[in-house]
Write an enzyme that holds these catalytic residues in place. Structure first.
Site, mmCIF file in Angstrom:
data_model
loop_
_atom_site.group_PDB
_atom_site.id
_atom_site.type_symbol
_atom_site.label_atom_id
_atom_site.label_comp_id
_atom_site.label_asym_id
_atom_site.label_seq_id
_atom_site.Cartn_x
_atom_site.Cartn_y
_atom_site.Cartn_z
ATOM 1 N N GLY A 157 20.578 -10.523 -2.600
ATOM 2 C CA GLY A 157 21.562 -9.857 -1.724
ATOM 3 C C GLY A 157 22.903 -10.576 -1.766
ATOM 4 N N ILE A 169 22.330 -14.645 3.787
ATOM 5 C CA ILE A 169 22.612 -14.633 5.219
ATOM 6 C C ILE A 169 21.339 -14.933 6.013
ATOM 7 C CG2 ILE A 169 24.586 -13.074 4.995
ATOM 8 C CD1 ILE A 169 22.747 -10.826 6.109
ATOM 9 N N ASP A 170 20.172 -14.839 5.359
ATOM 10 C CA ASP A 170 18.911 -15.098 6.064
ATOM 11 C C ASP A 170 18.694 -16.589 6.342
ATOM 12 O OD1 ASP A 170 18.629 -12.426 5.580
ATOM 13 O OD2 ASP A 170 16.998 -12.628 4.129
ATOM 14 N N ARG A 187 24.373 0.256 30.256
ATOM 15 C CA ARG A 187 23.362 0.627 29.270
ATOM 16 C C ARG A 187 22.547 -0.579 28.829
ATOM 17 N NH1 ARG A 187 27.529 3.996 25.543
ATOM 18 N NH2 ARG A 187 27.117 6.058 26.407
ATOM 19 N N MET A 231 19.577 -8.358 10.133
ATOM 20 C CA MET A 231 18.673 -8.661 9.016
ATOM 21 C C MET A 231 18.040 -10.038 9.216
ATOM 22 S SD MET A 231 20.671 -7.359 5.653
ATOM 23 C CE MET A 231 20.709 -5.644 5.171
ATOM 24 N N ARG A 273 15.006 -10.785 7.237
ATOM 25 C CA ARG A 273 13.684 -10.676 6.646
ATOM 26 C C ARG A 273 12.646 -11.374 7.527
ATOM 27 N NH1 ARG A 273 14.106 -11.174 0.424
ATOM 28 N NH2 ARG A 273 14.727 -8.989 0.466
ATOM 29 N N GLU A 330 15.247 -7.762 12.258
ATOM 30 C CA GLU A 330 14.607 -6.636 11.544
ATOM 31 C C GLU A 330 13.123 -6.911 11.296
ATOM 32 O OE1 GLU A 330 16.288 -6.129 7.611
ATOM 33 O OE2 GLU A 330 15.687 -8.124 6.966
ATOM 34 N N ARG A 366 26.887 -8.704 5.197
ATOM 35 C CA ARG A 366 26.781 -9.161 3.801
ATOM 36 C C ARG A 366 28.111 -9.116 3.053
ATOM 37 N NH1 ARG A 366 21.158 -7.550 1.437
ATOM 38 N NH2 ARG A 366 22.442 -6.710 -0.211
#
Ligand code: F6P
Length: 381
Positions: free
Chosen positions: A12, A136-137, A172, A179, A181, A231, A303
């Site tokens: 990615g 980014i993970d 609200r 993300m 993973r 996610e 990303r």
């Protein structure tokens, strides 16, 4: 001393990759007189019948100003030449032949766990490679932080704060999905930095009855709630809350029944947990309108960001170190990384140990992470 180096960027995309490329080229050319070519689409370009069509000439003049650019000028791919099927097709041998044909005698690249694994396999076939970690993970060991992570947190926190303010104004519940993973770093840090009421991470499976009760408490007291969800958040399939949601919502049914696509490394394409939680919360909180709960999926917005200073500096430092190792010291089979204030290198095997959130429940709870009272295990993701 390696004279002609190929640069590749796999996995990615993320902020900071171009800073690495610019820096490696500058260091390798100016300090060691090496020549560079970029290969577009990483291993997918290297395995092509016509690899020449994938080449991008790179020299110190052409990389001026590149540090600040988003994503990767070399494009990316998740092609895995070492799957059983691709081995049977002769992909690894083809890559070695193409590298020879191009006159390349070393590879410098950026990647996450999958691309680094492919670089390790190539190294085991006798071809020298040195990699820099990016994702980014932030889920690879052998470095405190990967390229892209810091910029993603900076922007992600800003975006999540903005949705929180809007949720307050409209009374609200806001669900922000990010993300990451199977690692919760992105959700954790974005959640903490944006003042989330609750954060869910893959490392702590969520008991939905308790989760809904907690969101309900916050919402009743304050009339708004800010949630940041990873996610990869794991929810139990057999929870009565999920059973109810399945019966009442066609969206939940279809999301749960959808078989996630796999990439060529076998990673499932994740995403959609906030859509399930939105419907689950509506039912469990007995809300009249689904509009009272809104979702924002930050997804790919994290990303393609222009790199923040932290990632430009890290990319430049990784580039210098990687060129010094491969060209100057004639060593390979390692990943560069930052350890405290120092840039060091570690063997691929060590680097590839997954790095997930390992903090204690007590600390995570204090930071806002939702911790169920019992460790659930049967999960959706
Ligand atoms: O590896 C980084 C990552 O951004 C993950 O967080 C996410 O699950 C995945 O990439 C998405 O990958 P793709 O671009 O292949 O859809």
């Amino acid at each position: 001393m390696p004279r002609k180096i190929a640069l590749i960027t796999g996995g990615g995309d993320c902020p900071g990759i171009n800073a690495f490329l610019a820096s490696a080229v500058r260091r390798g050319s100016n300090e060691y007189g090496a020549e560079f070519i970029g290969v577009r689409n990483a291993f997918s370009g290297l395995v092509a019948d016509n690899p020449e069509q994938y080449l991008v000439p790179l020299d110190p003049r052409s990389v001026v100003g590149l540090e600040n650019r988003s994503s990767t000028i070399l494009e990316s791919s998740r092609f895995n030449p070492f799957t059983e099927a691709n081995r049977a097709k002769g992909c690894p041998g083809k890559i070695l032949a193409n590298l020879k044909r191009l006159g390349v005698d070393g590879i410098l690249g950026t990647g996450g766990n999958d691309t680094i694994l492919s670089a390790m396999r190539l190294e085991e076939s006798g071809f020298p490679t040195v990699m820099a970690p990016k994702s980014i993970d932030n889920d690879v060991s052998g470095t405190d932080v990967m390229l892209g992570f810091r910029t993603a947190i900076l922007f992600g926190a800003q975006a999540a704060r903005s949705t929180a303010d809007s949720a307050r104004a409209h009374r609200r519940i806001s669900l922000v999905e990010v993300m990451g993973r199977h690692a919760g770093w992105l959700a954790l840090e974005i959640g903490v930095a944006s003042g989330a009421d609750l954060i869910t991470i893959p490392e702590r499976p969520v008991n939905l009855t308790e989760f809904c009760a907690e969101v309900s408490r916050i919402y009743r007291e304050r009339h708004y709630a800010n949630l940041v969800v990873a996610e990869g958040t794991s929810i139990p399939y057999d929870d009565p809350v999920i059973k109810r949601a399945r019966e009442e919502s066609a969206v939940v049914r279809s999301l749960l029944e959808e078989t996630p696509e796999l990439d060529s490394f076998g990673n499932p394409k994740l995403g959609g947990i906030s859509q399930i939680l939105r419907r689950v919360l509506r039912i469990e909180l007995g809300l009249e309108k689904i509009e009272e709960i809104r979702t924002t999926d930050l997804g790919f917005t994290l990303r393609g960001l222009a790199p923040a200073a932290d990632d430009i500096i890290l990319g430049i430092r990784f580039g210098i170190k990687a060129a010094d190792i491969l060209i100057g010291e004639e060593r390979s089979g390692v990943m560069v990384g930052i350890h405290g204030l120092e840039i060091k290198d570690v063997p691929y095997k060590k680097a590839l140990k997954p790095k997930t959130v390992t903090r204690s429940d007590r600390e995570l709870k204090a930071l806002g992470v939702f911790i169920s009272s019992n460790g659930e295990s049967t999960s959706r993701q």
